[in-house]
Structure formats: C-alpha cells, structure tokens
Enzyme design. Structure first.
Site, mmCIF file in Angstrom:
data_model
loop_
_atom_site.group_PDB
_atom_site.id
_atom_site.type_symbol
_atom_site.label_atom_id
_atom_site.label_comp_id
_atom_site.label_asym_id
_atom_site.label_seq_id
_atom_site.Cartn_x
_atom_site.Cartn_y
_atom_site.Cartn_z
ATOM 1 N N ARG A 100 -19.887 28.813 -60.958
ATOM 2 C CA ARG A 100 -19.072 27.597 -60.822
ATOM 3 C C ARG A 100 -19.805 26.321 -61.204
ATOM 4 O O ARG A 100 -19.507 25.252 -60.683
ATOM 5 C CB ARG A 100 -18.514 27.467 -59.399
ATOM 6 N N ARG B 152 -16.227 20.809 -60.565
ATOM 7 C CA ARG B 152 -16.119 19.537 -59.848
ATOM 8 C C ARG B 152 -17.420 18.955 -59.329
ATOM 9 O O ARG B 152 -17.432 17.827 -58.860
ATOM 10 C CB ARG B 152 -15.122 19.688 -58.704
ATOM 11 N N ARG C 19 -11.240 16.065 -66.622
ATOM 12 C CA ARG C 19 -10.107 16.628 -65.867
ATOM 13 C C ARG C 19 -9.025 15.572 -65.646
ATOM 14 O O ARG C 19 -7.835 15.881 -65.623
ATOM 15 C CB ARG C 19 -10.693 17.140 -64.551
ATOM 16 N N ASP D 193 -10.650 31.044 -65.961
ATOM 17 C CA ASP D 193 -10.465 31.543 -64.592
ATOM 18 C C ASP D 193 -10.176 33.033 -64.659
ATOM 19 O O ASP D 193 -9.683 33.533 -65.672
ATOM 20 C CB ASP D 193 -9.328 30.816 -63.879
ATOM 21 N N TYR E 159 -4.645 39.168 -55.867
ATOM 22 C CA TYR E 159 -3.862 37.969 -56.179
ATOM 23 C C TYR E 159 -2.450 38.318 -56.645
ATOM 24 O O TYR E 159 -1.496 37.600 -56.350
ATOM 25 C CB TYR E 159 -4.582 37.120 -57.244
#
Ligand code: CP3
Length: 349
Positions: free
Chosen positions: A26, A30, A39, A76, A153
């Site tokens: 990751r 962010r 973004r 992703d 998911y």
C-alpha cells in the site's frame, strides 16, 4: 530493459544480495500528499485506477518520494470480480461495495471467466507505461487477490469482520463454493500471466482473509487454488517470481513452504525464527514489521527495523510491513523505515 536495481528479484530467487531490498504494501496511496493531490483531480478511486496515465503516475510516486526498491502497480484486487461481471464501488472512507453479489448457482453461471486483454486492458496499459517511465530504475510488482479472498467479497458484497455469509457458503454448499473458486482462479491465472507479459517483474497474490478459516478449511478452499495460480505462472511466465501473502495464515506456514512459489509474505503476528523453520530454506520471506510500529519515534522505528533485519538474516529476505501501511502514517516515518533497511550494516557483527 536491463534493471539498474534488481535487488528484489535476486532476493526473491534466493541469490545473495549486497543488502536487503525494501518496499511497502500500500505504498501507492493516501500516505503521500502527492497521491491525494492526483486523487482530487478525479471523481474517485475507480477513475484513477482505470486511467492508465494517472495510475502510472501514482505507481511511480513512492519510488521518487520514498526511495523504495520496487514499485507496485496502482490497482485493486477487486478488478477481477468486476471483470467477471460484478462491478464494485469504492465508498469514500468506508471501502468497497458490490451492488450485486453472488447468491445462487445461476449467479455463478452468469459470471464469465475474465479475459485479461479485453476486460483488464487498462491495468496492462498502466503496467506498460510504468515500465517505460521507470526506465529500469526498480522492478515493478503486479498483483491479484487470492481466489478465496475474492470469493469473500463476491459473496459478502463488501468488507466484514467475520465474512460469515462467505463462510456459510463453504459449510452449506461446498461444491458450489468450489465452482466459484475455480472460476475466479481461471480468471486470475490469465490475469497474472498477462501482467507478466505486459512487463510486471514479480507477481504477488494477496490472501487478505486467510485468517478467518480453520486449518482444514484453508487446506480445502484456499491452498489448492493458490497452488493452481503458482503453477499457471510457472507454466507461462517461468522467469517471473511469485509471492504469496496470506494474512493470518500462521497455521498454514508449513504448507506455504510447499507451494511452487519463490516468496512467502509474513504478517507481524508470527515469530520470525519459527516461520523460517516451518516454511523451510527454499523460500524467501517478506515482511513483517507491524504497520503501527511506524507511529513510534524515529529512534524506536530504527531499533525495531534493525531487530527485524537481524531476525531474518542477510539473505532470502525482502523487508516490508506485515500488512499495508496505514493511511495516517507520516511519510517521514516511512522514509525512516526504508532508509534504516537500506543503510543497515550490521551483518559483520
Ligand atoms: O499496494 C499498493 O500501493 C498498490 C495498490 C493497492 C490498492 N489495493 C489500492 C487501494 C493494492 C495492492 C490493493 C490490494 C487490496 N485491495 C487488498 C489486499 C491487500 C490488503 O490490504 O489486505 C484488499 C483486501 C483490497 C480491497 C480494498 N481496496 C479495501 C478493503 C479498500 C478500502 C480500505 C482502504 O484501505 O482504503 C480498498 C481501497 C483502496 N485500494 C485504496 C487504495 C489506494 C483507497 C481508496 C482511495 O484512495 O479512495
């Protein structure tokens, strides 16, 4: 193109390296204000991930800004369900949401086996752009979710603490569960190989929800499909090393050691020496500092990072956190972690 820094790949293959390579799960995201700035120019995560030029830009940011020894393609794991016919949304501050989920055998029949070139061409294009723009500075990591994690998911429709709907299907409809897992596996195998063809130098498979299964269930519903993925890459892209990171699967470390892959990722819950013994000498290990350790002082980060390096030893180790870096981590602390690994000179004592 010849890589200028191929530490990651040599460590993955078990060759001796001058020092331990380091990157962070990751890392593209962010934690970096420069990511947040890109973004903010788009409607959301999905637009960013499906626009190859922008995905390429944020993939390279951590190489420039943090000095890591690898890039990981900005995408992703949920692009696979989408390519199979189940689109997702990324809800701000809440995470992924699937408006439609898999509920019945007919739902499974309706899903298609993804075709990487036509359904996931935007990721492959981003990989090609990153390879061009990196100019061989560091290797590029491609990735996908493990079939079991993707299954979670697709059944659940989003995140969950227990994934009890997904587990209910394993207990009540094992044959149906296998049918869905196989379809996901077939989609993912093609996707991983297409990423290698597009230029990915190493492939990582994330089994983020491994830890919710019992050892027996893990043996039945996850490991066989991980094995198939590794074998598919061995067949079609034999030069591309594969990392399997199964979070929470402390109980399956011996079996992980028997997978036909090069690297096993470890979370921070496991003892390093014990993991080396269980997994065996034929694998490189990746990890495993607690992401929360990066909230500590600079001195403590240096100390904990060195302790981790000593426990893994000088070879067959790729330094990383034990899971993705948390979004509120100070990038200076991340840099401290990266630099401590890169400057470590403790092997002589
Ligand atoms: O590692 C990287 O820097 C590359 C990019 C990457 C993302 N997701 C981008 C992302 C990678 C490797 C992933 C993998 C992923 N995605 C996993 C496996 C790794 C893990 O953490 O266990 C999982 C389970 C997902 C599913 C997912 N995507 C969740 C649960 C969430 C929401 C929670 C969160 O971390 O935000 C996402 C969103 C997501 N994926 C973001 C990013 C940068 C944040 C979205 C945003 O910027 O709006």
């Amino acid at each position: 193109m010849q890589l200028k820094n191929d530490l990651l790949l040599r460590a993955a293959r078990g060759e001796k390296t001058e020092r331990t390579p380091v990157w962070l799960m990751r890392q593209a995201g962010r934690i970096l204000p420069q990511y947040v700035a890109v973004r903010e120019r788009v409607s959301g995560f999905i637009e960013l991930a499906t626009t190859p030029e922008l995905a390429a830009e944020v993939t390279i940011q951590p190489v420039d800004l943090l000095g890591v020894d690898a890039a990981i393609i900005f995408s992703d794991i949920l692009v696979i369900p989408e390519a199979m016919g189940l689109p997702y949304e990324m809800v701000e501050k809440r995470g992924p949401h699937f408006p439609r989920t898999v509920r019945s055998p007919e739902d499974i029949d309706r899903l298609k086996v993804a075709d990487a070139e036509t359904d996931l061409g935007y990721v492959l294009e981003a990989i090609r752009l990153v390879k061009r723009d990196l100019g061989g500075r560091v290797p590029l990591i491609g990735f996908a979710g493990a079939p079991f994690t993707i299954f979670c998911y697709m059944i659940e429709g989003g995140g969950s603490k227990t994934f009890s709907k997904a587990k209910k299907m394993l207990y009540t409809e094992p044959a149906l569960s296998h049918r869905l897992l196989q379809k996901i596996t077939d989609s993912t195998a093609g996707y991983l190989n297409a990423q290698a063809s597009a230029g990915a130098d190493l492939l990582q498979v994330f089994d983020s929800w491994a830890g919710i299964l019992s050892p027996d269930q893990y043996r039945t519903f996850s490991l066989p499909y991980l094995r198939q993925l590794c074998q598919a890459v061995k067949r079609e892209a034999p030069a591309t090393p594969v990392t399997v990171f199964a979070k929470g699967a402390f109980f399956a470390r011996a079996e992980m050691g028997a997978l036909p892959c090069e690297v096993i990722g470890l979370d921070w819950n496991v003892d390093i020496a014990e993991s080396k013994t269980l997994i065996g000498p034929d694998k490189t290990l990746q990890g495993n500092l607690d992401p929360c350790a990066l909230y500590a002082s600079f001195d403590q980060i240096r100390q904990q990072t060195r302790q981790m390096l000593r426990a893994f030893g000088p070879h067959r180790h790729i330094a990383n956190l034990g899971h993705g870096v948390y979004p509120d981590t100070d990038p200076e602390k991340v840099k401290c972690f990266v630099e401590t690994v890169q400057e470590y000179a403790g092997w002589v004592d």
